[in-house]
Design an enzyme around this catalytic site. Structure first.
Site, mmCIF file in Angstrom:
data_model
loop_
_atom_site.group_PDB
_atom_site.id
_atom_site.type_symbol
_atom_site.label_atom_id
_atom_site.label_comp_id
_atom_site.label_asym_id
_atom_site.label_seq_id
_atom_site.Cartn_x
_atom_site.Cartn_y
_atom_site.Cartn_z
ATOM 1 N N SER A 4 34.434 31.734 40.893
ATOM 2 C CA SER A 4 35.486 32.436 40.170
ATOM 3 C C SER A 4 36.307 31.420 39.368
ATOM 4 O O SER A 4 35.730 30.654 38.595
ATOM 5 C CB SER A 4 36.341 33.244 41.153
ATOM 6 O OG SER A 4 37.153 34.166 40.476
ATOM 7 N N ARG A 60 48.534 41.907 42.998
ATOM 8 C CA ARG A 60 47.479 41.658 43.985
ATOM 9 C C ARG A 60 46.653 42.909 44.235
ATOM 10 O O ARG A 60 45.427 42.830 44.401
ATOM 11 C CB ARG A 60 48.104 41.171 45.288
ATOM 12 C CG ARG A 60 47.089 40.889 46.394
ATOM 13 C CD ARG A 60 46.097 39.819 45.996
ATOM 14 N NE ARG A 60 45.329 39.351 47.137
ATOM 15 C CZ ARG A 60 44.384 38.433 47.071
ATOM 16 N NH1 ARG A 60 44.100 37.874 45.912
ATOM 17 N NH2 ARG A 60 43.727 38.050 48.143
ATOM 18 N N ASP A 104 29.069 42.367 41.219
ATOM 19 C CA ASP A 104 30.350 41.941 40.647
ATOM 20 C C ASP A 104 30.716 42.822 39.457
ATOM 21 O O ASP A 104 29.949 42.960 38.503
ATOM 22 C CB ASP A 104 30.233 40.479 40.206
ATOM 23 C CG ASP A 104 31.576 39.797 40.035
ATOM 24 O OD1 ASP A 104 32.568 40.488 39.763
ATOM 25 O OD2 ASP A 104 31.614 38.555 40.158
ATOM 26 N N HIS A 113 32.790 41.068 43.655
ATOM 27 C CA HIS A 113 33.125 39.692 43.273
ATOM 28 C C HIS A 113 33.403 38.790 44.470
ATOM 29 O O HIS A 113 32.988 37.624 44.489
ATOM 30 C CB HIS A 113 34.348 39.718 42.342
ATOM 31 C CG HIS A 113 34.765 38.373 41.829
ATOM 32 N ND1 HIS A 113 33.987 37.625 40.969
ATOM 33 C CD2 HIS A 113 35.879 37.639 42.056
ATOM 34 C CE1 HIS A 113 34.613 36.493 40.681
ATOM 35 N NE2 HIS A 113 35.751 36.475 41.329
ATOM 36 N N ASP A 114 34.093 39.316 45.477
ATOM 37 C CA ASP A 114 34.436 38.497 46.642
ATOM 38 C C ASP A 114 33.213 38.009 47.410
ATOM 39 O O ASP A 114 33.353 37.203 48.342
ATOM 40 C CB ASP A 114 35.345 39.279 47.593
ATOM 41 C CG ASP A 114 36.817 39.076 47.279
ATOM 42 O OD1 ASP A 114 37.133 38.262 46.400
ATOM 43 O OD2 ASP A 114 37.655 39.745 47.913
#
Length: 379
Positions: free
Chosen positions: A161, A231, A330, A360-361
């Site tokens: 990332s 967040r 992702d 994505h994580d």
């Protein structure tokens, strides 16, 4: 014969005359002129190391953290787990019995390096006066750390990332100092959609009444609500719709009732509680100004800036060997963008894939899927 590992908390480690693995250290360096032309009179770089640098200084590895990460990649001798413990440590893929691993907190962050919360020469937090920071700025400051540690060339730089963007920028900015570069779930430049997602997050922070124009450090309240909204949105982009459906569906949180005669009193769905939890966790450990600085650095990410073109910038990496990897689910950094990067690099590269439903994580949770291609770099 096995020996017990001694673990240190930060206070105890500070009393030692050496730095154990995985304990935060600080390098104070001189003035720095940012890419925009702004200057600061002094820079501090927060960093951690694992392993031992060999006599030839040929076994050094730099690992770059993601947006809200820090330099604590692996537990080492600390009492806290690291965010890539599965990858880095004695006997692991990045074997700290063989390699000297370095990780630095990005310039502008809030975990050891100079950032908006840091004091100016008069002792007042920089706050809104902290300069606009780019990924190029961070890499240039990290080069000072490498110099101080006696590292002329990295055996490898790697990250995911934002960390992947930093790794790639290292290869562009200092190609003679990077032998191998690992770019996971990252691109050569931020896309319009990535900038759009980020812009909503930065607006949420700036619109918080407690933001005070960025100079809230002497106030009783900090912009935790705005940071929490940022967040929440970010975390949605880090996951997938299918994963959220499987984990939470439309279930209510405990005994709460999401449908109420008074909307202001309604309870939450489980997915709302999950996002609240993610927001509260970050607000408890991260500075809102640092979130702005690092997010806008990522928005500005473009390795072609300062070069004739993106292609010309990537052409500088002729002597660097790459591993480009993507997360197949992702929806923030699309796999197609990694494929495009691999095609543009000088060389014949195939994108490696992390296969996971979470999105994505996956670069954090499933990095062990890259163990085999990584072993070719760390054999």
């Amino acid at each position: 014969m096995e020996t017990d590992v001694v673990l240190y908390d930060s206070e105890t480690a500070a009393t030692l005359d050496y730095a154990p693995d995985g304990i935060l250290q600080h390098l104070t360096t001189g003035p720095y002129t940012f890419e925009t032309g702004a200057t600061l009179p002094q820079m501090v770089i927060g960093y951690e190391t694992w392993g031992t640098l060999n006599a030839e200084a040929s076994n050094a590895v730099f690992i770059a953290h993601a947006l809200t990460g820090d330099s604590h990649v692996a537990r080492g001798a600390s009492t806290e787990p690291g965010w890539w413990d599965v990858l880095v440590g004695p006997g692991k893929t990045v074997d700290t019995d063989r390699y000297f691993v370095v990780a630095a907190n990005m310039l502008g962050g809030c975990s050891g390096s100079t950032g908006p919360a840091s004091p100016d020469p008069t002792g007042v937090a920089w706050g809104s006066r902290f300069p606009f920071t780019t990924i190029k700025d961070s890499v240039r400051v990290e080069a000072r750390l490498a110099d101080e540690l006696g590292i002329k060339t990295w055996h490898a730089v790697l990250g995911g990332s934002l960390g992947g963007a930093r790794a790639l920028e290292w290869a562009i900015e200092f190609p003679e100092r990077v032998r191998q570069c690992v770019v996971v779930a990252a691109t050569a430049e931020a896309s319009a959609e990535q900038i759009a997602f980020a812009q909503v997050q930065t607006a949420a922070i700036r619109l918080d009444p407690d933001f005070a124009g960025g100079d809230y450090y002497s106030n009783d309240r900090v912009p935790s609500a705005g940071l929490g909204i940022a967040r929440r949105l970010a975390h949605i982009t880090y996951r997938t719709a299918s994963e959220l459906d499987v984990r939470f569906g439309r279930a209510a949180q405990g005994e709460e009732q999401p449908i109420s005669s008074h909307g202001r009193d309604r309870g939450r769905y489980q997915v709302e509680s999950y996002l609240d939890h993610q927001a509260d966790k970050l607000a408890g450990r991260f500075d809102a100004n640092s979130y702005l600085v690092l997010t806008e650095a990522l928005m500005s990410h473009d390795v072609g800036r300062g070069h004739a073109s993106l292609e010309a910038a990537l052409e500088r990496t002729q002597g660097v060997q790459f591993l480009v990897a993507a997360v197949d689910s992702d929806r923030l950094y699309w796999p197609e963008q990694s494929e495009q990067l691999a095609k543009m690099l000088p060389g014949d590269y195939k994108v490696e894939y992390i296969s996971t439903p979470i999105g994505h994580d996956g670069f954090l949770t499933d990095i062990e899927q890259l163990s085999e291609p990584l072993r070719e770099i760390f054999s």
